[in-house]
Design a protein around this motif. Structure first.
Motif: not given
Length: 223
Positions: A158-162, A154-155, A221-222, A149-152
């Motif tokens: 730090x997102x909900x998915x990561x 944003x890989x 995420x970094x 559901x998220x943009x590539x």
């Protein structure tokens, strides 16, 4: 003949994924008549013909493309000008491949045994030794719909998915450890519990290797 053997990237393209490059990015050098064969694991084999000294030209090139050289004492290096490979012992790679196969076979057993346990025990599943490792393994699929559901782009953020991915990969070894403890206590009820515990040990050793390589928990995420 001194150049024959397995090579891995040195230095690696990304320090974080050094383990993955070692396990899945190795290349093998062998002889074929008056040429050398370079066979990367994930690419087509290339024939290297000698052009003088330690210089070679690949079969799809008209000029020099590869060079073999010596580094520190005992180091055998291969470079194409963009990447440098260093020869490693076969035992080093076999140990890594064995660890991966053990981990994957353990996960396969846990998923299959867990599904059978769901059918057989239903609501009583949580009391079974396989339950913690099975639940921890199933949770690995939880972040997938959020990544879709998220943009590539944003890989690496730090997102909900990561965040979920880091959490479920942290839970995985804990689930294996709980299954091992339960299997040790309940092995007399059925010898099948011993196999559950052994499968969890297989996965746990791989988790330890991944943790040592900085891949567990898996953070995209970094920092």
């Amino acid at each position: 003949a001194q150049w024959h053997g397995w090579y891995t990237l040195s230095p690696n393209r990304f320090e974080t994924f050094e383990y993955l490059d070692d396990v899945f990015g190795a290349a093998h050098v062998s002889a074929d008549d008056d040429s050398l064969l370079l066979a990367p694991m994930r690419q087509a084999t290339r024939r290297l013909r000698p052009v003088g000294e330690y210089l070679f030209s690949a079969n799809d090139r008209t000029t020099t493309s590869h060079v073999f050289l010596r580094g520190e004492p005992g180091d055998y290096l291969l470079s194409d000008g963009f990447r440098t490979y260093q020869r490693v012992s076969t035992a080093y790679l076999v140990a890594h491949w064995t660890s991966v196969l053990m981990g994957l076979s353990g996960l396969t057993w846990i998923v299959l045994a867990g599904l059978i346990s769901v059918i057989r025990h239903r609501s009583a599943l949580l009391r079974q030794p396989i339950a913690p490792s099975f639940i921890a393994t199933v949770l690995l699929f939880l972040p997938m719909p959020f990544f879709m559901a998220q943009s590539f782009m944003a890989l690496g953020d730090f997102t909900l998915a990561s965040g979920l991915l880091a959490t479920v990969t942290l839970v995985l070894p804990l689930g294996m450890l709980l299954t091992i403890v339960r299997a040790k206590k309940m092995w007399k009820e059925t010898r099948l519990n011993l196999l559950h515990g052994l499968a969890a040990i297989f996965v746990l050793q791989w988790c330890a290797i991944l943790a040592g390589a900085g891949l567990l928990p898996l953070r995209l995420w970094a920092l």
